[in-house]
Scaffold this motif. Sequence first.
Motif, PDB file in Angstrom:
ATOM      1  N   TYR A 183       0.683  -1.301   0.139  1.00 34.76           N
ATOM      2  CA  TYR A 183      -0.326   0.166  -0.336  1.00 34.76           C
ATOM      3  C   TYR A 183       1.048   1.328   0.089  1.00 34.76           C
ATOM      4  N   THR A 184       2.027   1.568   0.681  1.00 32.99           N
ATOM      5  CA  THR A 184       2.374   2.067   0.608  1.00 32.99           C
ATOM      6  C   THR A 184       3.863   2.711  -0.742  1.00 32.99           C
ATOM      7  N   GLN A 185       3.928   1.360  -0.866  1.00 34.72           N
ATOM      8  CA  GLN A 185       4.416   1.369  -2.242  1.00 34.72           C
ATOM      9  C   GLN A 185       3.258   2.269  -3.527  1.00 34.72           C
ATOM     10  N   ALA A 186       2.328   1.546  -3.571  1.00 30.98           N
ATOM     11  CA  ALA A 186       0.770   1.927  -4.480  1.00 30.98           C
ATOM     12  C   ALA A 186       1.314   3.915  -3.954  1.00 30.98           C
ATOM     13  N   LEU A 187       0.742   4.028  -2.859  1.00 30.82           N
ATOM     14  CA  LEU A 187       1.117   5.840  -2.727  1.00 30.82           C
ATOM     15  C   LEU A 187       1.926   6.267  -2.755  1.00 30.82           C
ATOM     16  N   LEU A 188       2.992   6.161  -2.792  1.00 34.29           N
ATOM     17  CA  LEU A 188       4.487   6.978  -3.809  1.00 34.29           C
ATOM     18  C   LEU A 188       4.399   6.630  -4.987  1.00 34.29           C
ATOM     19  N   SER A 189       4.185   5.677  -5.887  1.00 29.75           N
ATOM     20  CA  SER A 189       4.028   5.488  -7.513  1.00 29.75           C
ATOM     21  C   SER A 189       2.868   6.744  -7.504  1.00 29.75           C
ATOM     22  N   ALA A 190       1.887   7.223  -6.462  1.00 31.26           N
ATOM     23  CA  ALA A 190       1.264   8.453  -7.438  1.00 31.26           C
ATOM     24  C   ALA A 190       1.891   9.941  -6.933  1.00 31.26           C
ATOM     25  N   VAL A 191       2.755   9.889  -6.535  1.00 30.61           N
ATOM     26  CA  VAL A 191       3.268  11.171  -5.503  1.00 30.61           C
ATOM     27  C   VAL A 191       3.607  12.174  -6.761  1.00 30.61           C
ATOM     28  N   PRO A 192       3.190  13.308  -6.525  1.00 34.92           N
ATOM     29  CA  PRO A 192       4.062  14.211  -8.634  1.00 34.92           C
ATOM     30  C   PRO A 192       5.507  13.982  -8.197  1.00 34.92           C
TER      31      PRO A 192
END
Length: 352
Positions: free
Chosen positions: A256-265
């Motif tokens: 989940y953390t990895q998915a959140l970070l992948s969406a950061v501009p």
Amino acid sequence: MRTGDEAILEVCDLVKHYPLTQGILIKRQVGSVRAVDGVSFGLRRGETLGVVGESGCGKSTLAKLLVHLERPTSGSIRFKGEDITRLSGRALKAVRRNIQMVFQDPYTSLNPRMTVGDIIGEPFEIHPEAAPKGDRRKRVRELLDVVGLDPGYVNRYPHQFSGGQRQRIGIARGLALNPEIIICDEPVSALDVSVQAQVVNLLERLQDEFHLSYVFIAHDLSVVRHISDRVAVMYLGRLAETGTDGQIYEHPTHPYTQALLSAVPVPDPRARDRRERILLSGDVPSPAHPPSGCRFRTRCWKAQEVCARDVPPLDVPEWFREGGGPAAHPSACHFAAERQVVPPEPVGPGEP
């Protein structure tokens, strides 16, 4: 910022369930919304703990529990070793002076019928020992100056200020009683990007000046990284991963953390092109009917049978303990593995 080893706030197995009822004359409980479901963490003196997660994951409920605006269903919140969930009356009033809150919306958190001076000075009416009656106006002017506003604004009303200025007024109100902890519930999410930076820099300066500890709640992971010493990632009422800002952002181990970070501009076009995007399938489950076992399993590409059967503990994974390193931090996943979501920039010719 300098943090001490002393834990000023300790949260253990904190739970908040809201009952779901049916019936008009005779109401019966048919279920519950599990807004916060077993959250544990510690906050050291002078430290900033950032809490991130999607909308509806329980961040704001957690903030209200910490300042005792909501009573927990179970669990404990210890301030300097004392469980404040069991306090009431004068004892609770004394603790509340040391744990203040800055709210998310600078427009609705200020009473439009009160002047700025009355808003900031209102805590002195509840805690008269904090400032003698004759010195309160002077203290309000000092607080306005501390947060970067003209002390002459003391007789103005909230509608005469911009969003950033209103949030500064809210911060001044939070500082009025000289608290030791401030809970910041998404204090910059309603502000423009340029104003966000000003408010975050103000909070950092005030932390050094008044030796404050923060629980900083936000959606924006870049803002959280800028201000936080440690980060806790929250999903559907529980913590998914915790660690220092470097561990969470550069060495995430929970999917989940990895998915959140992948969406950061990403501002750098070269890094943006090389970034690996992780697209999650499905919607966030209802907190009234969370999945069994791991709550993230319905959207996780690693999910197996054990994920539906057993709740993964928030602990350092076994396979990371011996080697240590930045990946050795608590992660609530049966198959935690380090994954570099945004690769580092390549070193150009002639660069060290």
